[in-house]
Design an enzyme around this catalytic site. Structure first.
Site, mmCIF file in Angstrom:
data_model
loop_
_atom_site.group_PDB
_atom_site.id
_atom_site.type_symbol
_atom_site.label_atom_id
_atom_site.label_comp_id
_atom_site.label_asym_id
_atom_site.label_seq_id
_atom_site.Cartn_x
_atom_site.Cartn_y
_atom_site.Cartn_z
ATOM 1 N N LEU A 1 0.844 -1.195 0.000
ATOM 2 C CA LEU A 1 0.000 0.000 0.000
ATOM 3 C C LEU A 1 0.876 1.241 0.000
ATOM 4 C CD1 LEU A 1 -2.557 -1.290 2.651
ATOM 5 C CD2 LEU A 1 -2.953 -1.059 0.209
ATOM 6 N N CYS A 2 0.353 2.310 -0.601
ATOM 7 C CA CYS A 2 1.096 3.573 -0.652
ATOM 8 C C CYS A 2 1.361 4.080 0.763
ATOM 9 C CB CYS A 2 0.299 4.631 -1.407
ATOM 10 S SG CYS A 2 0.448 4.433 -3.173
ATOM 11 N N PRO A 3 2.485 4.674 1.041
ATOM 12 C CA PRO A 3 3.522 5.032 0.064
ATOM 13 C C PRO A 3 4.621 3.989 -0.123
ATOM 14 C CG PRO A 3 4.059 6.021 2.165
ATOM 15 C CD PRO A 3 2.813 5.205 2.382
ATOM 16 N N ASP B 1 -1.837 -1.031 -5.671
ATOM 17 C CA ASP B 1 -2.541 0.091 -5.044
ATOM 18 C C ASP B 1 -2.743 1.205 -6.076
ATOM 19 O OD1 ASP B 1 -3.435 2.283 -3.623
ATOM 20 O OD2 ASP B 1 -2.151 1.904 -1.884
#
Ligand code: SF4
Lengths: 78, 349
Positions: A16-18, A43
């Site tokens: 998942l970001c970041p 993502d």
């Protein structure tokens, strides 16, 4: 235009970001200018964040593609 | 040729750090940004969470700020190291589980270590702190604590309130002009907004609360519940990421249900599905649910009834729910949805 250099891949699927941005950043730190890095991610946030990161660091996004929830971003390291 | 003076600025994505960096840049200093990912950050977050906020733009604000300023931004993963900060903060917690003072010290220390590495060669650190902005961590008394305990000492410049603090090295050396810095103080945001307008900014992010989920009451409650359930104060990244989405329902100490509330959360939880026992209605449209902990076989029916309760079949006599465990073993249960009165509010974490 010069021919693209060697192609490297980075598998950031499931992150998942970041985190995909951080992984791309850390990977690019060790790549020579001209190298193409292809980032694989899932993502959707990476579609905004990876190009933004590239813009502030002066790397070139050659292509972004999305199919079946899979994202591919090709970056030319400058 | 003489090397330019270089500063590394902590960029959170909010207004204050953006202004602080800009003020120093305008004095001819080469500035690069640094941003830390602790796992609890609101900024730079996932699509699912950003989408849920409705009007919030789908962007990483720290990167956006860097772009506005035209500076590089280095994003550093500090997930592992941050555990020590959160689990045993020397200076304690704020209103919720936010260890702001320890967190600031940690981040300045990390920025210092990163910026002063031989290959980076920065001369000082810039933060957007303002005296009195936050009741606990940004007070006149905490400013020297952060400078000292981080090891930055007088290489830490706070351009927005520098005039209220003793001159730092960059001021004494003439790298920056103290008279062109500011003396902001207190919670009033007006001076920052005026400065932003004067510097030509027309847009900036305004995170409510703070820069991370630890200032959020509900999030902190879920984290406390997680620690109580596992019997130890510890966490992995996945644990804390999952606390950010869904309804969390704990019918018993040994298991918890994480039920998505909308499409974005469904997609987010989908990424974790294969690692958990998971349920989803198949006779009706409805949410994906992950079962965290160590449920007994007998708990499955209750879990299915909760899922049915949040499906479009909530008024139906029965809903069929598919349950799949991490080994791919699948079974179907047809159950009556739980009535609202059968779901005690105490189960909601
Ligand atoms: S709000 Fe969160 S990220 Fe910001 S200083 Fe406090 S603990 Fe650190």
């Amino acid at each position: 235009m010069s021919e693209p250099g060697p192609v490297e891949t980075l598998d950031a699927r499931g992150l998942l970001c970041p985190m995909p941005v951080i992984k791309a950043q850390d990977r690019i730190a060790g790549l020579r200018p001209g190298t193409v890095l292809e980032v694989w991610a899932t993502d959707p946030g990476t579609l905004a964040d990876v190009p933004a990161w590239c813009r502030v660091h002066g790397h070139e996004v050659l292509e972004t593609a999305q199919a079946d929830h899979e994202i591919r971003i090709r970056i030319k390291v400058n | 040729m003489t090397e330019p003076i270089k500063a590394v600025a902590l960029i959170s994505g909010g207004l204050d750090s953006m202004l602080a960096a800009k003020v120093v840049m305008d004095q001819g200093v080469h500035v690069e940004g640094i941003n830390f990912f602790t796992g609890f950050c609101v900024e730079g977050h996932t699509h699912a969470i950003r989408a849920r906020k409705g009007s919030a733009p789908k962007r990483n604000n720290a990167l956006w700020v860097a772009e506005q300023l035209g500076i590089k931004l280095h994003i550093i993963d500090v997930i592992e190291e941050y555990k020590k900060v959160l689990l045993s903060p020397k200076h304690g917690y704020g209103q919720h589980l936010n260890p702001c003072l320890d967190c600031k010290i940690f981040m300045v220390r990390k920025a210092l270590a990163w910026g002063f590495m031989a290959e980076h060669g920065f001369d000082f650190i810039v933060t957007g702190e303002v005296i009195g902005q936050r009741p606990k961590s940004q007070r006149k008394a905490t400013m020297p604590v952060i400078a000292k305990e981080s090891g930055a000492d007088d290489r830490l410049l706070r351009p927005l309130c520098a005039q209220n603090l003793p001159p730092t090295l960059p001021e004494r050396e003439g790298w920056v002009d103290r008279d062109a810095l500011f003396g902001f103080q207190g919670r009033n945001r007006k001076p920052q907004i005026e400065l932003a307008q004067r510097l030509g900014f027309t847009e900036w992010a305004q995170p409510a609360g703070g820069c991370c989920f630890l200032t959020d009451a509900q999030y902190s409650r879920k984290l406390t519940d997680l620690w109580a359930a596992q019997g130890s104060k510890d966490y992995e990244l996945d644990d804390i990421m999952l606390l950010k989405v869904g309804r969390h329902i704990r019918p018993a100490p040994h298991f918890k249900l994480i039920v998505s509330r909308e499409e974005g959360e469904n997609r987010y939880l989908e990424g974790y599905r294969k690692r958990f026992l998971n349920l989803r209605p198949i006779s009706h449209l409805g949410p994906l649910c992950l079962v965290d902990g160590h449920p007994e076989p007998a708990d499955l029916e209750l879990a299915a009834r909760v899922v049915a309760r949040y499906s479009q079949g909530r008024e139906a006599a029965a809903v069929t729910v598919a349950a799949e465990d991490p080994n791919g073993e699948r079974r179907e249960l047809t159950v009556p949805p739980l009535a609202p009165a059968e779901l005690p509010s105490a189960w909601h974490v």
